[in-house]
Write an enzyme that holds these catalytic residues in place. Structure first.
Site, short mmCIF file in Angstrom:
data_model
loop_
_atom_site.label_atom_id
_atom_site.label_comp_id
_atom_site.label_asym_id
_atom_site.label_seq_id
_atom_site.Cartn_x
_atom_site.Cartn_y
_atom_site.Cartn_z
N LYS A 35 45.10 35.57 35.30
CA LYS A 35 44.48 36.72 34.99
C LYS A 35 44.82 37.88 34.99
O LYS A 35 45.42 38.56 36.16
CB LYS A 35 43.57 36.87 35.38
CG LYS A 35 41.84 37.69 35.71
CD LYS A 35 40.88 37.64 36.98
CE LYS A 35 41.35 38.28 37.99
NZ LYS A 35 40.77 39.79 37.94
N THR A 118 31.31 39.59 42.82
CA THR A 118 30.84 38.88 43.41
C THR A 118 30.98 39.60 44.96
O THR A 118 30.91 39.03 46.31
CB THR A 118 31.93 37.09 43.42
OG1 THR A 118 33.12 38.60 43.33
CG2 THR A 118 31.75 36.52 42.82
O1 C5P Z 1 41.60 39.14 45.70
P1 C5P Z 1 40.66 38.23 44.90
O2 C5P Z 1 41.00 36.65 45.22
O3 C5P Z 1 39.10 38.49 45.71
O4 C5P Z 1 40.75 38.85 43.70
C1 C5P Z 1 39.71 38.33 42.78
C2 C5P Z 1 39.33 38.69 41.40
O5 C5P Z 1 38.56 38.68 40.90
C3 C5P Z 1 39.38 40.11 41.60
O6 C5P Z 1 40.81 40.63 40.51
C4 C5P Z 1 38.54 40.72 40.86
O7 C5P Z 1 38.69 41.64 40.27
C5 C5P Z 1 37.85 39.50 39.78
N1 C5P Z 1 36.71 39.53 39.99
C6 C5P Z 1 36.04 39.23 41.34
N2 C5P Z 1 34.37 39.74 41.07
C7 C5P Z 1 33.57 39.23 39.95
C8 C5P Z 1 34.65 39.52 38.70
C9 C5P Z 1 36.43 39.85 38.74
O8 C5P Z 1 36.04 39.70 42.43
N3 C5P Z 1 32.60 39.12 39.00
#
Ligand code: C5P
Length: 230
Positions: A35, A118
């Protein structure tokens, strides 16, 4: 191809191409996809995205588009040319915007909708002015995304049961922010372990810091795969 036997996509949240490529190459044998988000995209643009796509894994371009329909359609047209497999838009952009994004992508990439981040919980939602709370709002927006022709949604692990029930088995569910047992939760508020999220119905699990900030990202990715029985 977007769904693979391995549901884990690693979030390459860094502004540095070399770092992103090093992490991507290290974790590639243990994950289903990669991603690329706003941090990487703002720093490196289309050339950076192409460098990640060239590794040969499905790439989810997490740029959370949210603008008027014509602008979003134009952005999607430019982005599908880079070879990414999934692009997301904010469902709060409305039905016409989601339809425009889907039309612009054609069959070149899946378009999925962000429901409720989230990092937001019910008290944050209350402050923004959404009185229904995070789970109800995510459900409402997932339903709207499906009605607008999107291929799936990004949602919290705790929203999965409701989203599945409302949107059916073929709707792609992408769940960020899951946390292996004992991992730092960072700024995530609505999370589960990867295994629990998978069992709750997630098609794709996005993991960032638990893998990328580990001393050995390859070992961390391998451990997540093992926790899923892979
Ligand atoms: O480091 P971590 O596991 O928290 O990363 C989560 C990833 O998912 C980040 O790139 C964040 O931008 C993305 N994301 C998120 N919540 C969402 C959509 C995308 O945490 N609803």
């Amino acid at each position: 191809m977007t769904t693979t036997a391995n549901p884990v996509y690693v979030a390459l949240d860094t502004p540095d191409v070399k770092t992103a490529l090093a992490i991507a190459k290290a974790v590639a044998p243990h994950v289903g996809g990669l991603k690329v988000g706003l941090e990487f995209t703002m720093a490196n643009g289309p050339e950076g995205i192409k460098a990640i796509v060239a590794l040969g894994k499905p790439v989810f371009l997490d740029v959370k588009l949210h603008d008027i329909p014509t602008t979003v359609a134009g952005a999607v047209k430019a982005l599908v040319g880079l070879g990414v497999s999934i692009i997301n838009v904010h469902t709060a952009g409305g039905q016409a915007m989601m339809r425009a994004a889907k039309d612009a992508a054609g069959d070149k990439a899946k378009i999925i909708g962000v429901t409720v981040l989230t990092s937001l919980d019910d008290s944050d939602m209350d402050l923004i002015g959404y009185a229904e709370g995070a789970t109800m709002q995510a459900l409402r927006l997932a339903h709207l995304a499906r009605a607008s022709g999107l291929d799936g949604v990004v949602c919290g692990a705790t929203d999965l049961t409701g989203v599945r029930a409302a949107c059916g088995p073929d709707f792609l569910t992408v769940v960020p922010g899951s946390r292996p047992l004992g991992a730092d939760v960072n700024d995530q508020k609505r999370f589960m372990t990867p295994d629990a999220a998978r069992k709750a119905g997630a098609d794709i699990l996005i993991l960032g810091r638990p893998v990328t900030a580990a001393a050995d990202p390859a070992a961390a990715a391998r451990a997540v795969a093992a926790s899923l029985g892979l």
